[in-house]
Design a protein around this motif. Structure first.
Motif, short mmCIF file in Angstrom:
data_model
loop_
_atom_site.label_atom_id
_atom_site.label_comp_id
_atom_site.label_asym_id
_atom_site.label_seq_id
_atom_site.Cartn_x
_atom_site.Cartn_y
_atom_site.Cartn_z
N CYS A 75 0.84 -1.21 0.00
CA CYS A 75 0.00 0.00 0.00
C CYS A 75 0.87 1.26 0.00
O CYS A 75 1.80 1.38 0.80
CB CYS A 75 -0.89 -0.04 1.25
N SER A 135 0.15 4.19 0.97
CA SER A 135 -0.06 5.08 2.12
C SER A 135 0.71 4.60 3.35
O SER A 135 1.45 5.36 3.96
CB SER A 135 -1.54 5.17 2.46
N CYS A 136 0.53 3.34 3.71
CA CYS A 136 1.16 2.86 4.95
C CYS A 136 2.46 2.11 4.67
O CYS A 136 3.26 1.87 5.58
CB CYS A 136 0.20 1.98 5.73
N HIS A 167 -8.43 -3.40 2.56
CA HIS A 167 -7.39 -2.53 3.12
C HIS A 167 -7.70 -1.05 2.90
O HIS A 167 -7.27 -0.21 3.69
CB HIS A 167 -6.03 -2.89 2.53
N CYS A 171 -6.67 0.56 6.21
CA CYS A 171 -5.31 1.13 6.23
C CYS A 171 -5.19 2.11 7.41
O CYS A 171 -6.07 2.95 7.61
CB CYS A 171 -5.04 1.85 4.91
ZN LIG Z 1 -2.19 1.06 3.87
#
Ligand SMILES: [Zn+2]
Length: 202
Positions: A83, A85-86, A95, A99
């Protein structure tokens, strides 16, 4: 609809059978999926069209998450990618709501959807001179109002698979009906679209 439910992407619905308060009503689900979003000068026909597409992609688990892109384009996406973002977990549909970078925001959207439904039901109760409290109590006690990795009812709700209790929402109190649901649902999915999902998927 029966053929669709045989697909792997709908396997989560079998896990809902452990959840007696959230029984999917497929006739209602199909009916609400086909509801045309209303449009005006601010929410144009084009917005409404994109909104409808987004809702169907969400229902069919067809949003191009990283996990889907990896499978579709082995030549472009490394299997190790996580991912954006994370940078921690695989990015599948679940997710997007779990997330850690957006979980709180998604939870707020879900809560505001519940609040919006309640306010519309209260308005309808007043107009029809009916006490909406018993229905609101049933609505808020559904298990679908919090996201967690083991709560398949909230996942079902955002996918558009609506519980049988929502049948009452569209029938009682009389004044709520389809317009009340359309208004709440439209705002709910628009908010989801406006998160990072929009820049990624539309
Ligand atoms: Zn994420």
């Amino acid at each position: 609809m029966c053929d669709l439910l045989q697909l792997t992407r709908f396997q989560f619905t079998s896990l809902l059978s452990f959840n007696i308060d959230y029984i999917v009503d497929w006739a209602l689900t199909w009916f609400t999926l086909k509801l045309e979003p209303s449009h005006d000068a601010f929410f144009t026909f084009e917005h409404a069209s994109r909104h409808r597409t987004f809702k169907f992609k969400l229902f069919l688990d067809e949003l191009p998450t990283l996990e889907k892109l990896k499978r579709a384009r082995l030549d472009l996406y490394l299997d190790e990618l996580t991912c954006r973002s994370c940078i921690d977990r695989m990015e599948d549909l679940m997710h997007l709501f779990m997330c850690k970078k957006c979980h709180l925001h998604m939870q707020q959207i879900l809560q505001s959807y519940q609040n919006h439904l309640i306010s519309k039901i209260q308005e309808a109760g007043k107009l029809a001179d009916i006490d909406p409290t018993p229905f609101i109590t049933k609505l808020t006690s559904l298990s679908c109002w919090s996201f967690s990795s083991t709560n398949w009812s909230s996942y079902a709700l955002v996918r558009g698979c609506l519980p049988k209790l929502f049948v009452d929402l569209l029938v009682h109190p009389k004044k709520f009906c389809v317009e009340g649901y359309r208004c709440c649902s439209q705002q709910f999915y628009s908010k989801i679209q406006k998160t990072n999902l929009e820049s990624t998927f539309l």
